[in-house]
Write an enzyme that holds these catalytic residues in place. Structure first.
Site, short mmCIF file in Angstrom:
data_model
loop_
_atom_site.label_atom_id
_atom_site.label_comp_id
_atom_site.label_asym_id
_atom_site.label_seq_id
_atom_site.Cartn_x
_atom_site.Cartn_y
_atom_site.Cartn_z
N MET A 44 0.83 -1.20 0.00
CA MET A 44 0.00 0.00 0.00
C MET A 44 0.88 1.26 0.00
O MET A 44 2.01 1.23 0.45
CB MET A 44 -0.89 0.01 1.24
CG MET A 44 -1.85 -1.13 1.28
SD MET A 44 -3.25 -0.84 0.19
CE MET A 44 -4.29 0.10 1.30
N CYS A 45 0.32 2.32 -0.47
CA CYS A 45 1.05 3.56 -0.60
C CYS A 45 0.65 4.50 0.53
O CYS A 45 -0.14 4.15 1.39
CB CYS A 45 0.70 4.20 -1.94
SG CYS A 45 0.80 3.02 -3.30
N GLN A 46 1.21 5.68 0.52
CA GLN A 46 0.75 6.70 1.46
C GLN A 46 0.48 8.00 0.72
O GLN A 46 1.15 8.32 -0.27
CB GLN A 46 1.77 6.90 2.59
CG GLN A 46 1.84 5.69 3.52
CD GLN A 46 2.22 6.05 4.96
OE1 GLN A 46 2.23 7.21 5.35
NE2 GLN A 46 2.52 5.03 5.74
#
Lengths: 260, 260
Positions: free
Chosen positions: B1-3
């Site tokens: 997952m990214c931020q």
């Protein structure tokens, strides 16, 4: 008037040397201090750096001179405002997506009474004649080729004619790239050189800097550099004729009979 | 997952402090090392910086930390690849022009079996589900509102519904801005804080750095910061609920009854 710099190569190449001389014209050796910008294709992706500060004092230009981004197609521009205010949205190059590709455009010149009808597919964000011309070119290509992305040769033939029409409104020195080819049109001033084996030692004309390209290349590399005014004092630059349209692919000039 | 990191303010503000903590997560305090990007609106113009290097070691990120670009709307993203290769064209944020405005988009999450029919007006250049969702959102807005640019309230009501539909395909934490408003949707994780008078001294959670905002602001400044995980240890961050859609304008959260 502004100045343009383009690079088209057969292998990802950094533009640090050429950009260093070019950026000097953005407020030091020349008067183009109303912003600047540079776009690099990397694969299908593109990076655009724009700044409304003079290239010679911009921290972003400083980064470009120190961070060797390798690219096969580059377009850079330093601006002396003729139409449109000095602000970020009026800095070239401009970028739009068409057929799932990024298209990058920069222009040097001034167009008078150039008010094409834009249907809304591509609209200018800023207030320059240049961005208007770019939107008009993309809109015209979409109208001509529909949903099917054209070949380089099709684009070349189409753009050559469109550029001639637009140039009737004033000065239209321009560079346009989709990351595969670099399309160029000259109204008044544009020069190019193809750097290839045996590579020379080149001296910048705008500041004391020389580079031995043979140390940073392989014998198969081919790098076309296209610019408003020649960047080096000891290379043989070819001047474009007025109204000339040229296409560069993998560091070569494509002759019209190769436009496929 | 990214931020994700977003900022929306009532006066041009630099994001150096928040970005410094955020960029640390790009390979140092967290694992989001597959590229990063940040887009700043300045007036109608936008600057996009993207890099496929980890934010923690990228020379471009270094520039952002040292060059205080002032903006009223910022969207940043650090990537941990789930769909699409690690290359420049897959780095968020993505930018397109619509109604003569730039639109900037970034997404955190993963969409399954999300293959909307794209009519060609806006097409992905890279191979991520995120860029596909962005193109679909713009195409849907154009279909809904035609040639007439919608108001912030119209966009908000429309996007809230579209985001709900897209989120049915997986996780859809997203930020979208046209330079006037920052539209946000949370599937799983998003927090925000509004910094305003009296401004606190804030401590970054990711590295030892503190800033007294009262020294760098005026009493009327209002700055909303929206981020996946809170950036500071001594501010009161509000967590978004799952499925919540929020609109930020001039540093304020707009309540749905204000969507005009």
């Amino acid at each position: 008037m502004c100045q343009l710099l383009g690079m088209n190569c057969n292998t990802p190449t950094d533009i640090v040397f050429s950009f260093t001389g070019f950026a000097t014209r953005g407020g030091l050796t020349d008067e183009h201090k109303d912003g600047w910008g540079i776009a690099f294709f990397e694969g299908r992706g593109a990076r655009l750096f724009v700044d409304h500060l003079p290239a010679v004092s911009s921290p972003v230009a400083e980064l470009i001179k120190r961070y060797p981004i390798k690219s096969e197609n580059v377009i850079a521009h330093i601006r002396k405002a003729t139409q449109g205010e000095v602000n970020l949205e009026n800095c070239h190059p401009f970028v739009r997506e068409c057929w799932g590709q990024y298209w990058v455009f920069a222009h040097n010149g001034d167009l008078k009474e150039f008010n094409p009808v834009l249907n809304g597919q591509f609209l200018p964000v800023g207030s320059t004649d240049s961005e208007r011309a770019f939107c008009y070119l993309l809109q015209s290509m979409r109208a001509e080729f529909g949903d099917q992305p054209p070949t380089t040769g099709q684009v070349a033939r189409f753009l050559q004619e469109k550029c001639r029409d637009i140039a009737a409104h004033g000065t239209f020195n321009m560079m346009l790239s989709n990351g595969e080819a670099l399309f160029t049109h000259c109204s008044t001033k544009l020069h190019y050189v193809v750097r290839q084996h045996p590579f020379p030692v080149a001296n910048l004309s705008d500041q004391e800097l020389r580079v031995d390209f043979s140390e940073v290349t392989t014998p198969s590399d081919k790098v076309a550099v296209i610019v408003t005014e020649p960047l080096t004092t000891n290379e043989c630059w070819t001047q474009f004729g007025s109204g000339e349209f040229k296409v560069f692919v993998k560091g070569d000039v494509l002759m019209p009979e190769q436009w496929q």
